[in-house]
Write a protein that holds these residues in place. Structure first.
Motif, mmCIF file in Angstrom:
data_model
loop_
_atom_site.group_PDB
_atom_site.id
_atom_site.type_symbol
_atom_site.label_atom_id
_atom_site.label_comp_id
_atom_site.label_asym_id
_atom_site.label_seq_id
_atom_site.Cartn_x
_atom_site.Cartn_y
_atom_site.Cartn_z
ATOM 1 N N SER A 245 56.274 -57.666 -17.881
ATOM 2 C CA SER A 245 55.253 -56.972 -17.748
ATOM 3 C C SER A 245 55.210 -55.644 -18.637
ATOM 4 O O SER A 245 53.818 -55.354 -18.807
ATOM 5 N N GLN A 246 56.285 -55.140 -18.910
ATOM 6 C CA GLN A 246 55.967 -53.943 -20.083
ATOM 7 C C GLN A 246 55.527 -54.510 -21.318
ATOM 8 O O GLN A 246 54.658 -53.827 -21.967
ATOM 9 N N MET A 247 55.991 -55.919 -21.606
ATOM 10 C CA MET A 247 55.532 -56.221 -23.008
ATOM 11 C C MET A 247 53.931 -56.634 -22.700
ATOM 12 O O MET A 247 53.182 -56.232 -23.811
ATOM 13 N N ALA A 248 53.435 -57.090 -21.572
ATOM 14 C CA ALA A 248 52.104 -57.217 -21.516
ATOM 15 C C ALA A 248 51.353 -55.959 -21.613
ATOM 16 O O ALA A 248 50.275 -55.489 -22.230
ATOM 17 N N GLY A 249 51.987 -54.672 -21.014
ATOM 18 C CA GLY A 249 51.408 -53.344 -21.067
ATOM 19 C C GLY A 249 51.321 -53.025 -22.577
ATOM 20 O O GLY A 249 50.213 -52.412 -23.087
ATOM 21 N N GLY A 250 52.391 -52.997 -23.303
ATOM 22 C CA GLY A 250 52.430 -52.887 -24.833
ATOM 23 C C GLY A 250 51.361 -53.670 -25.606
ATOM 24 O O GLY A 250 50.618 -53.087 -26.489
ATOM 25 N N THR A 251 51.258 -54.810 -24.994
ATOM 26 C CA THR A 251 50.015 -55.749 -25.963
ATOM 27 C C THR A 251 48.702 -55.012 -25.695
ATOM 28 O O THR A 251 47.852 -55.145 -26.678
ATOM 29 N N TRP B 273 61.422 -47.662 -22.173
ATOM 30 C CA TRP B 273 60.082 -48.194 -22.565
ATOM 31 C C TRP B 273 60.232 -49.092 -23.665
ATOM 32 O O TRP B 273 59.182 -49.459 -24.610
ATOM 33 N N ALA B 274 61.453 -49.710 -23.756
ATOM 34 C CA ALA B 274 61.577 -50.721 -24.828
ATOM 35 C C ALA B 274 60.602 -51.822 -24.836
ATOM 36 O O ALA B 274 60.042 -52.466 -25.814
ATOM 37 N N GLY B 275 60.451 -52.327 -23.439
ATOM 38 C CA GLY B 275 59.397 -53.471 -23.434
ATOM 39 C C GLY B 275 58.378 -53.207 -23.982
ATOM 40 O O GLY B 275 57.433 -54.152 -24.594
ATOM 41 N N TYR B 276 57.834 -51.944 -23.657
ATOM 42 C CA TYR B 276 56.211 -51.437 -24.291
ATOM 43 C C TYR B 276 56.299 -51.562 -25.879
ATOM 44 O O TYR B 276 55.351 -51.963 -26.371
ATOM 45 N N ILE C 81 58.154 -53.225 -27.785
ATOM 46 C CA ILE C 81 58.284 -54.482 -28.274
ATOM 47 C C ILE C 81 57.044 -55.407 -28.429
ATOM 48 O O ILE C 81 56.606 -55.964 -29.191
ATOM 49 N N GLY C 82 56.514 -55.094 -27.244
ATOM 50 C CA GLY C 82 55.101 -55.776 -26.888
ATOM 51 C C GLY C 82 54.123 -55.308 -28.075
ATOM 52 O O GLY C 82 53.354 -55.991 -28.613
ATOM 53 N N TYR C 83 54.097 -53.797 -28.059
ATOM 54 C CA TYR C 83 53.128 -53.169 -29.050
ATOM 55 C C TYR C 83 53.330 -53.733 -30.751
ATOM 56 O O TYR C 83 52.550 -54.153 -31.260
ATOM 57 N N CYS C 84 54.624 -53.309 -30.948
ATOM 58 C CA CYS C 84 54.973 -53.606 -32.228
ATOM 59 C C CYS C 84 54.757 -55.181 -32.778
ATOM 60 O O CYS C 84 53.990 -55.291 -34.052
ATOM 61 N N LEU C 85 55.027 -56.152 -31.998
ATOM 62 C CA LEU C 85 55.135 -57.643 -32.317
ATOM 63 C C LEU C 85 53.583 -57.906 -32.374
ATOM 64 O O LEU C 85 53.042 -58.552 -33.263
ATOM 65 N N PHE C 86 52.885 -57.521 -31.197
ATOM 66 C CA PHE C 86 51.500 -58.138 -31.031
ATOM 67 C C PHE C 86 50.270 -57.298 -31.797
ATOM 68 O O PHE C 86 49.179 -57.773 -32.001
ATOM 69 N N PHE C 87 50.652 -56.139 -32.326
ATOM 70 C CA PHE C 87 49.963 -55.318 -33.226
ATOM 71 C C PHE C 87 49.742 -56.027 -34.636
ATOM 72 O O PHE C 87 48.781 -56.290 -35.189
ATOM 73 N N SER C 88 51.214 -56.400 -35.034
ATOM 74 C CA SER C 88 51.403 -57.356 -35.987
ATOM 75 C C SER C 88 50.601 -58.678 -35.895
ATOM 76 O O SER C 88 50.040 -58.989 -36.867
ATOM 77 N N PHE C 89 50.636 -59.236 -34.809
ATOM 78 C CA PHE C 89 50.121 -60.531 -34.740
ATOM 79 C C PHE C 89 48.517 -60.591 -34.710
ATOM 80 O O PHE C 89 47.822 -61.383 -35.303
ATOM 81 N N LEU C 90 47.933 -59.519 -34.159
ATOM 82 C CA LEU C 90 46.650 -59.361 -33.934
ATOM 83 C C LEU C 90 45.995 -58.723 -35.168
ATOM 84 O O LEU C 90 44.797 -59.211 -35.547
ATOM 85 N N ILE D 141 43.286 -61.501 -25.191
ATOM 86 C CA ILE D 141 43.540 -61.903 -23.823
ATOM 87 C C ILE D 141 44.570 -63.077 -23.747
ATOM 88 O O ILE D 141 45.348 -63.127 -22.540
ATOM 89 N N ALA D 142 44.590 -64.044 -24.320
ATOM 90 C CA ALA D 142 45.411 -65.024 -24.366
ATOM 91 C C ALA D 142 46.993 -64.408 -24.514
ATOM 92 O O ALA D 142 47.890 -64.952 -23.679
ATOM 93 N N LEU D 143 47.439 -63.536 -25.298
ATOM 94 C CA LEU D 143 48.761 -62.903 -25.305
ATOM 95 C C LEU D 143 49.034 -62.167 -24.104
ATOM 96 O O LEU D 143 50.085 -62.521 -23.683
ATOM 97 N N ILE D 144 48.135 -61.808 -23.354
ATOM 98 C CA ILE D 144 48.178 -60.662 -22.317
ATOM 99 C C ILE D 144 48.737 -61.689 -21.126
ATOM 100 O O ILE D 144 49.266 -61.513 -20.215
ATOM 101 N N VAL D 145 47.569 -62.841 -21.189
ATOM 102 C CA VAL D 145 47.694 -63.967 -19.931
ATOM 103 C C VAL D 145 49.001 -64.396 -19.884
ATOM 104 O O VAL D 145 49.628 -64.831 -18.926
#
Length: 735
Positions: free
Chosen positions: A446-452, A496-499, A501-510, A529-533
């Motif tokens: 859930s935190q990774m989704a929020g970070g994404t 806040w590590a989950g947020y 991780i989600g931000y750093c990884l998927f900012f790079s991806f997107l 949307i696909a990443l968050i879902v």
């Protein structure tokens, strides 16, 4: 005077500022160095990937955030397993595409099963081997799903994927090792010194009566975490430091010997409490002088704490001298007690044996600690090793959960023909694997989704408002730095590590730039949307499908914990003690991680851990003494007293296999009967002096097991209210 006072005030102010700056450099300063190093390594990998014209430079950038850690040894260990996992995943991708490229349903099914297997491996191995499994599954999805639509390019896709990952790893390792390096080996040496000093203080405080029950339990909980943490540090440090590699076996041995010494001391302490509670004050008075002599032996000659391996050599010498003199002195004291009851003699013999065993284990621990001062040493050769392993059932549930998530998203993709459905499926692979080994996977996902979500907003701004207005690599770095620093700052904040991780990884991806950037807002939004879902589906699956913190999982851990005693009663002696210590403490570490918000459950599990270790060690010691008896008919396994002891061990294994009131009563009766049989044999047989000592040690272990079964504070009795403190049968040997 005014000038002097002003100068003094300025000097004090300068000193205060200097102290504050030094304190900041050791805490937040190190965090900011790590953040800047991670951002620099990411930009370096991005620039090199662009210069080499690799298809997806963002992959190298993502890799940096996946492997970057504050200490270089951790980066190297993580990188090694990530490369290995990527190679395996690429190979599996080529095989699956060759088999099922023309059958999308079968291909997605096979990829889902493979990801489930890799997730099982990631959950089972709670160290950086888990990253190898994560990447083996993720690579198969990331390379295979797009390549399956163009099978002829599968090999090239796999090769470029390995190249991009390797580039990111090399950049992360180089920056970590060369720019303000922080070495895992230094941390390891600090932990070894601190643990010995803390244990020596704990022994002194406990023997002096300065440690209350709650404080002792908390200290033992820290010791459990220390065992896991030191083994992790050792496995990291061998990648960066040749000195640690030469001492790797001794460090593993040191961990095992610490477990033995701490368990033995707790057993001694618990036995003394039971003897005191039973009113055997003459036994307490007889053994107390020896206990008071122990604490100074763990220190340097001048009474200062042991601070390094050289100091430990002196402590080992003191323990050796005390250990050699102890049997004679104990024998003299026992002679003075021979007029007392047999119960008192059994209590004294058992306490003396526990004391001797503790001193012997502590001597061995100090010897291994002292051997660390030499590069080469004979104690390096050892088979003792602590290996963390997650409960097989829990790991299997994590693997099944990952397979079901992948299949559900794949089915949705096929049925809707969603353009970003493949992104959702492939992203579910690393998300399931990354959270599989975490105590609260649903919360982390859930935190990774929020970070994404945050990354999608920041990435949209970077992609469509910043990139069109800049030109050149230098301007690109200047534009990306603020975005990357924000993500790394979030990732380093506690909770806040989950947020992050989600931000750093998927900012790079997107928003990670390619050599040729395609400005397509609809595709960007669909991918976000696909990443968050995919992460939300993973979170729901982790919360619904047998979550780790559920009572079911806690009960599984407890049953596995109790079975350690059954194994101690039946397993081959060569590995029984190592398996008992390693397995029990590892299970306790898992239980602590799953119940951070339930201190009552943690206290209950800690009580079971102590009971398992005490009874398990006594059973192993008992079996060891029996195995070393002389080759004589009266000591043969077929002898009546030996058969009674074997029945007792079987009853004990059955009790801890499935604790019930009837089995507890049966175990008490069997222990009393075996003690009576051993006493009759000892009284009747004309045996040599050494044989009698060996039989007395056997009686001591039997007596200790019985005191543990009768202890009213034991979880065995607390979980079965109404159990009497003793049983009529064998009352003459009750403590």
């Amino acid at each position: 005077m005014n000038a002097r006072a002003s100068l003094t005030a300025k000097l004090m102010s300068a000193s205060t500022w200097r102290d504050a700056l030094l304190d900041w450099s050791r805490t937040d300063g190190l965090t900011w160095i790590y953040i800047l190093k991670a951002a620099g390594a990411a930009l370096l990998s991005l620039g090199i990937a662009m210069k080499l014209e690799l298809p997806q430079p963002r992959t190298a950038m993502m890799t940096v955030f996946l492997v970057m850690q504050p200490q270089s040894g951790i980066v190297l260990a993580k990188s090694f397993y990530r490369i290995a996992g990527t190679l395996v995943g690429s190979l599996v991708t080529i095989v699956l595409i060759a088999l099922f490229a023309q059958e999308p349903t079968l291909f997605l099914l096979s990829v889902s099963v493979w990801v489930g297997i890799c997730t099982f491996g990631a959950a089972r191995n709670r160290n950086f081997r888990s990253y190898g499994f994560v990447l083996a599954g993720y690579t198969a999805a990331l390379v295979g799903i797009p390549a399956a639509q163009h099978p002829d390019g599968a090999f090239i896709a796999a090769v470029t994927r390995v190249t991009e990952v390797t580039l990111g790893i090399v950049c992360a390792g180089t920056v970590s090792a060369l720019v303000f390096p922080q070495y895992t080996g230094d941390t390891l040496r600090t932990v070894v010194r601190a643990r010995y000093a803390r244990f020596a203080k704990f022994v002194a405080d406990t023997l002096a009566g300065r440690a209350d029950r709650a404080g002792a339990e908390q200290t033992h909980t820290h010791f459990v975490a220390d065992v896991v943490g030191l083994e992790a540090l050792r496995s990291f440090a061998v990648f960066e430091d040749p000195r640690t590699r030469m001492r790797s076996g001794r460090l593993s041995r040191l961990n095992t010997e610490f477990m033995n010494a701490s368990t033995r001391f707790h057993s001694l302490h618990q036995l003394m409490n039971r003897i005191r509670a039973n009113g055997q004050h003459e036994v307490i008075d007889a053994i107390a002088p020896y206990l008071r002599e122990v604490s100074p032996l763990l220190l340097k000659k001048n009474g200062e704490p042991v601070r390094n391996a050289a100091d430990a050599e002196h402590a080992a010498a003191q323990l050796q001298a005390f250990k050699e003199s102890l049997p004679r002195r104990i024998g003299e004291t026992r002679t003075a007690l021979e007029s007392h009851t047999r119960v008192a003699l059994l209590d004294f013999d058992t306490a003396a044996e526990m004391l001797y065993r503790f001193v012997a284990d502590m001597h061995t621990y100090a010897l291994t600690y002292a051997s660390l001062s030499a590069d080469l040493h004979e104690r390096e050769r050892t088979e003792a090793r602590y290996v963390p392993r997650t409960n097989t059932t829990a790991a299997g549930v994590a693997g099944l959960r990952a397979t079901l998530v992948m299949l559900a998203l794949a089915a949705f993709w096929i049925s809707t023909a969603w353009t970003s459905g493949g992104t959702a499926v492939l992203n579910a692979a690393p998300t399931c694997a990354l959270v599989a080994s975490m105590p609260q996977p649903a919360k982390t996902a859930s935190q990774m989704a929020g970070g994404t979500v945050f990354a999608a907003v920041a990435g949209f701004i970077a992609m469509f408002f910043v990139y069109p207005r800049i030109d050149g690599y230098v301007m690109l770095c200047a534009a990306l730095v603020p975005f990357l620093l924000v993500g790394m700052l979030i990732a380093t904040r506690p909770g806040w590590a989950g947020y992050g991780i989600g931000y750093c990884l998927f900012f790079s991806f997107l928003a990670g730039p390619d050599n040729f950037i395609h400005y397509d807002p609809s595709s960007f939004i669909n991918d976000a949307i696909a990443l968050i879902v995919s992460m939300l589906v993973t979170a729901v699956a982790c919360a619904v499908l047998l979550p780790p913190a559920s009572p079911w999982q806690r009960n599984r851990l407890l049953r596995s914990l109790l079975r350690q005693v059954a194994a101690a009663c039946t397993e081959r002696l060569g590995r029984a003690r190592r398996s008992l210590e390693s397995g029990t403490r590892d299970l306790m570490h898992q239980a602590n991680a799953l119940t951070t918000d339930r201190p009552d459950v943690q206290a209950q599990m800690l009580g079971w851990m102590f009971t398992v270790l005490e009874v398990g060690h006594a059973a192993i010691d008992l079996r060891t003494e029996l195995a070393n008896l002389p080759d004589n008919a009266c000591y043969a396994p077929s002898a009546a007293w030996r058969r009674e002891i074997q029945r007792m061990l079987e009853a004990l294994a059955a009790l801890f296999g499935t604790p019930t009131r009837e089995r507890l009563v049966a175990s008490r009766e069997a222990t009393s009967t075996s003690i009576d049989a051993a006493l009759q044999m000892l009284d009747a047989a004309a045996t040599p002096r050494e044989d009698r000592h060996q039989l007395q040690r056997t009686l001591s272990y039997l007596h200790f097991i019985r005191t543990a079964l009768l202890d009213p504070r034991s979880p065995l009795n607390i979980s079965m209210p109404g159990m009497p403190a003793s049983h009529p049968k064998g009352a003459n040997t009750a403590a």
